[in-house]
Design an enzyme around this catalytic site. Sequence first.
Site, PDB file in Angstrom:
ATOM      1  N   GLU A  73     -41.028 -52.374   8.314  1.00  0.00           N
ATOM      2  CA  GLU A  73     -41.220 -53.247   9.478  1.00  0.00           C
ATOM      3  C   GLU A  73     -42.162 -54.406   9.200  1.00  0.00           C
ATOM      4  O   GLU A  73     -41.916 -55.539   9.617  1.00  0.00           O
ATOM      5  CB  GLU A  73     -41.738 -52.443  10.684  1.00  0.00           C
ATOM      6  CG  GLU A  73     -40.675 -51.620  11.393  1.00  0.00           C
ATOM      7  CD  GLU A  73     -40.422 -50.273  10.741  1.00  0.00           C
ATOM      8  OE1 GLU A  73     -41.101 -49.961   9.742  1.00  0.00           O
ATOM      9  OE2 GLU A  73     -39.549 -49.529  11.223  1.00  0.00           O
ATOM     10  N   HIS A 142     -43.335 -41.258  18.783  1.00  0.00           N
ATOM     11  CA  HIS A 142     -42.122 -42.050  18.988  1.00  0.00           C
ATOM     12  C   HIS A 142     -41.927 -42.497  20.430  1.00  0.00           C
ATOM     13  O   HIS A 142     -40.853 -42.917  20.809  1.00  0.00           O
ATOM     14  CB  HIS A 142     -40.877 -41.255  18.560  1.00  0.00           C
ATOM     15  CG  HIS A 142     -40.679 -41.178  17.083  1.00  0.00           C
ATOM     16  ND1 HIS A 142     -41.670 -40.815  16.220  1.00  0.00           N
ATOM     17  CD2 HIS A 142     -39.595 -41.449  16.318  1.00  0.00           C
ATOM     18  CE1 HIS A 142     -41.200 -40.840  14.981  1.00  0.00           C
ATOM     19  NE2 HIS A 142     -39.944 -41.226  15.009  1.00  0.00           N
TER      20      HIS A 142
END
Lengths: 339, 380
Positions: A73, A142
């Site tokens: 990322e 998450h």
Amino acid sequence: MSTVTVIDPTVTATREIEFRDALREAMSQEMRRDPRVFLLGEEVAQYNGAYKVSKGMLDEFGPRRIIDTPISESGFAGMAIGAAMMGLRPIVEFMSWSFSLVAADPILNNAPKMLYMSGGQFGCPIVFRGNDGAGGQLGSTHSWCVEGLFSNVPGLKMAIPSCPEDAKGLMTTAIRDDDPVFFLESERMLGMKGHVPDGDYLIPFGQAKVRREGTDCTLVSFGRPVNFCLDAAAELAKEGISCEVLDMRTIRPLDIDSIVRSVRKTNYCVVVDQSWSFGSPGSEVASQVHQHCFDDLDNFVHRVHSADVPTPYAFNLEQEYLPNARRICEAVRSCLYRA
Amino acid sequence: MSMLSEPSTSTAFDVHGKPGERTSAPATTGRRDLVDPARCRQWLRDMLMIREFENRCMQQYQDKKIGGFCHIYIGQEAIAVGCTAAVRPNDPIVTAYRDHGHALARGMAARHCMAEMFGKIGGCAKGKGGSMHMFDREHHLYGGHGIVGAQIPLGVGLAFACKYTDEVIDGRPNSRVALAFLGDGALNQGAIHEAMNLAGLLDIPCVIICENNGYSMGTSIHRGTTMGHDIISKAIGYGIDGYVVDGMDVLSVYHDMSAIVEKCRRESRPAFVDMRCYRFKGHSMSDPRKYRTPEEENQYASDDPIGQLKLHLEERGELTEAVLKEMQKEIREEVRESIAWAEASPEPPMSELYHDVFVEPHGPFNGTSLPQMLQGKDLR
């Protein structure tokens, strides 16, 4: 999940599609319109999107514009920002906003500050998008709601649709915007169906929408919890409490004027925000309402947030953790002295 | 295989260590044509300019005219000047916080660079960036970046955009190469490794140039970096060709970088350069340099890139004392003028505080969310 379907009466040509289809339609239309727009992220191309948002886009646009990246990322967000500085218009998909935390430096230190630090020379027209929020029993790492963290940063815009129609309209606006836009979707809503206009469809940023009119209490929310508010409003109506539900649609810019207008009518305000309470969009809204509506309020602004704990895994705990309809009803009754 | 050019590794102090055997095939093979003397003299002038500018920066910093952090480029001038000479004016470049040399080499006027550090409206970023954040759209300089290593993904993105624009939008072969500079202290930041992997994977024409001065602030490369003697091995691990170049010799920098850049342009591939150099001053203005000895510093001082080029020109009979004196005089005057200009430049007006946050003059501030200081004011 709410089953309320919202139809904008000003739009005639609509069909019922899923939230994920609405997102894809906006991206695809903008990619046909502007060759500078491209999509990159993990599994967006050959896999057709981890959540099938980009399904079929590789076939239409090819691998030069629908770009599979490694799980990296920080690298691909930074790369996209560099490309945006040169005038391209990248759409960066984070499979989950939870994974954007490892890209915090580029998305917070570079994208929103580039224009300012360069004295107006280099802007950053980029969209970061992905799933935000809890609800899928994914556990704490998450399940991030990043709106609390990231809306703190000047120089970025933040859009957070609550229905398929807004998903399309806000995404189109996001892609055409010249500033960095953080676009917060929800995995829980991707399959939600709704009527969505054909063709070009833009919803201006900074314009809240009244999802339900009411007279007794203003419910202010954004993103998925707007649907919890609609459920709560339906429940409260049975008790004779008429709630006005405001869907802010963007957190930055924040349409405080619409909130003020509604609160001056109802004299009560409850803010529903799925991020944690401390230093959150909800606390900002409450602060601004207290500032602007001090003499109009008949009680302090009540707030419903996710519980101030790491997101639990267990189904029952996670449901209670969320700003669910029951907790919203309780807050409204309390705010209206009907508890 | 050998290095492109031999740095002085036979002497007593060697902060870099002997490179490995896996150095990629030299980009420049065979004889090097002599560079036109007028061009060499221009490079000498450019390096002297950076040297004088930086010396005066240190004074201005001590006089508190310059705030914040200030990182001096003295000793590394050959790299910015030689690399700039090796690329085209529209090849984008991006660098870290030791950026004054790159800005000047790329063509930024000394006065705009100085005024930026003075926090004045005449600065290249209207005084909003400072010493570490030099931006210049006209000269394709995409910053000056303060976070160690963060500029390398950006540089890969610049190169990606060049390639995308040429090949996808305009339907022609890629024509540009991006240069992304970092220091050896950035080698252990994750961002550069992610960026190298992406560049290798996606065939991105970005030349990543490590200005390897042997020190990450006060930590020598061997105390902080595995394989510190052979850092191109890291790039090779990402499928990227690596080169070792003598960064103290502008002619080596120019020749080697020209070959490397043109190879990247032609093949649309990345490269990594271990540009071996030495920082003559401290990491920043507050660094007393207690981590290295005067003997080591003196030895590297004898490799001074300016001295080397001067000698080269003198040996060719292309530089007289009179010409050099005149050059130095002009430079002193130009830098003096830049300071006077920066002094005279006004501070940014208060309206600048809220400008450039968003592309629209006042962004999405509206109605009651307008910042208090702007309420009821004329926004232009």
